[in-house]
Design an enzyme around this catalytic site. Structure first.
Site, PDB file in Angstrom:
ATOM      1  CE  LYS A 141      -4.487   0.756   0.228  1.00  0.00           C
ATOM      2  NZ  LYS A 141      -5.507  -0.238  -0.180  1.00  0.00           N
TER       3      LYS A 141
HETATM    4  N1  GLU Z   1      -7.217   0.053  -3.313  1.00  0.00           N
HETATM    5  C1  GLU Z   1      -7.973  -1.124  -3.603  1.00  0.00           C
HETATM    6  C2  GLU Z   1      -8.005  -2.042  -2.401  1.00  0.00           C
HETATM    7  O1  GLU Z   1      -7.847  -1.611  -1.293  1.00  0.00           O
HETATM    8  C3  GLU Z   1      -7.510  -1.805  -4.881  1.00  0.00           C
HETATM    9  C4  GLU Z   1      -6.138  -2.360  -4.865  1.00  0.00           C
HETATM   10  C5  GLU Z   1      -5.667  -2.878  -6.214  1.00  0.00           C
HETATM   11  O2  GLU Z   1      -6.448  -2.960  -7.137  1.00  0.00           O
HETATM   12  O3  GLU Z   1      -4.481  -3.193  -6.290  1.00  0.00           O
HETATM   13  O4  GLU Z   1      -8.285  -3.208  -2.499  1.00  0.00           O
END
Ligand code: GLU
Length: 421
Positions: free
Chosen positions: A111
């Site tokens: 993240k």
């Molecule tokens: N931000 C989204 C999540 O928390 C998508 C993450 C992604 O597609 O890599 O799942």
């Protein structure tokens, strides 16, 4: 569970760790692997200089945390918000590892976040910040290393800038470095709606299990951003009664069901859900605690805590956001018999379709939307069944079952690969 202060309760890292430790203990996880999986693998902090429109230089702090690459490249979104913290990004990175394992896609977890207030920045400032942040991460990210995506306050445009910046450094177009891009430059059909669609798919499974039919199922959605608005629209189209929508600046209630498409139009023209004539305005905090069959928190963390969990009146809690419920609230919801579809299962439709996007970019062959949606349904239904079966077999609640299933899959992979220690 031990007593903790509210401050500790709402720290996302605490929320993640409490569930991880509990699940690891239930699994009898080997002590060494426990230590390996407890903390992220790598954490990067960057201080990014950005030329602002007033001619001055501003420096923003950004993070990228890779929790695990055991099952494949690290994967996860990037958020822009004034209150981003390293602990939050750590928790979100770990959740991505568990999420990808639950839907059984070949990714680890990561993240990112930048401390900024995107609503106070111009497009030019956002573009320069995004490009410099990407440049700072250049050795860290890549289609085989770590693949970012949108999250809170980032979108297709942000991903287009990231893809372009990475590609300029590589001297070739590398579409698979990020997902959630515009369709024209390697995005996938269906990605924009995917998290909302995934929520609908698991809600269909949960309602079937509880003997409910969509027409008799009242839904309250908190958050009308990408996740909440798509979930509300798709569920309304499937026959669910969307009786409430909650946003930061107000809330709407209509016991006969809100016309979600009309609300989306109203919001697009006024930039707010307030003032929508076809529903009554309501108090946001009260609407969260109003009787319904499904409550979908699809905004931010810590919406259901030890302070309000006992007053929640839904039968199903479908967690569209990451970390909307604290660990202390879990116990209260379990006592009340609320059927929780935990975040790491409920909102996994987004990253699952990101996986499809990454595959399509690498194939250079793009699928029809119906193919994307069919594959998504298949994966989400299987993941739901796996989690519910795990909960039943091990006599634990759905959240702990989801963690156990995920930890078990990641630990199995690590054992199989062996540790280079
Ligand atoms: N931000 C989204 C999540 O928390 C998508 C993450 C992604 O597609 O890599 O799942």
């Amino acid at each position: 569970m031990k007593t903790i202060s509210l401050e500790q309760e709402i720290n996302p890292w605490e929320a993640q760790s409490a569930r991880f430790n509990f699940a690891a203990q239930k699994l009898n996880l080997d002590e060494g692997l426990w230590k390996v999986l407890q903390y992220p693998n790598r954490e990067l902090i960057v201080h990014i200089p950005v030329s602002m429109d007033n001619g001055k230089l501003e420096v923003f702090t950004g993070f990228r945390v890779q929790h695990s690459i055991a099952r494949g490249p690290a994967k996860g979104g990037i958020r822009y918000a004034p209150d981003v913290t390293l602990d939050e990004v750590r928790a979100l990175a770990s959740w991505m590892t568990w999420k990808c394992a639950i839907v059984n896609i070949p990714f680890g977890g990561a993240k990112g976040g930048v401390i900024c207030d995107p609503h106070k920045m111009s497009m030019g400032e956002l573009e320069r910040m995004t490009r410099r942040y990407t440049a700072e991460l250049i050795e860290f990210i890549g289609p085989e290393k770590d693949v970012p995506a949108p999250d809170i306050n980032t979108n297709e445009q942000t991903m287009a800038w990231m893809m372009d910046t990475y590609s300029m450094h590589m001297r070739q177009t590398v579409t698979a470095v990020v997902t959630g891009k515009p369709i024209n430059i390697g995005g996938s059909r269906g990605r924009r709606e995917a998290t909302g669609r995934g929520i609908m798919i698991v809600c269909d499974q949960a309602t079937k299990k509880l003997g409910l039919r969509p027409e008799n199922t009242r839904v309250i959605v908190q958050g009308f951003g990408n996740v909440g608005s798509n979930a509300a629209r798709l569920m309304a189209q499937a026959g669910y009664q969307i009786i409430g929508v909650i946003e930061v600046d107000g809330a709407l209630y209509n016991k006969h069901g809100i016309d979600v498409e009309a609300l989306e139009k109203h919001r697009a023209s006024t930039r707010s859900i307030t003032g929508f004539r076809e529903a009554e305005s309501a108090d946001p905090a009260e609407l969260m605690l109003t009787e319904c069959e499904i409550l979908v928190p699809a905004a931010t963390e810590n919406q259901i805590t030890s302070r309000n969990a006992d007053r929640v009146k839904c039968r199903i809690l479908a967690e569209g956001a990451n970390g909307p419920t604290t660990a202390a609230a879990d116990e209260i919801l379990a006592e009340k018999g609320v059927f929780v579809i935990p975040d790491i299962l409920c909102n996994a439709g987004g990253v699952t379709t990101s996986y499809f996007e990454w595959v399509q970019d690498r194939q250079g062959y793009f699928w029809k939307e119906s193919v994307v949606n069919e594959q998504l349904e298949d994966i989400m239904v299987n993941a739901f069944e796996d989690v519910v079966r795990y909960a039943h077999t091990h006599s634990v609640n759905n959240r702990i079952a989801a963690y156990m299933l995920a930890i078990d899959r990641v630990a199995y992979t690590i054992r199989q690969r062996g540790i280079y220690a």
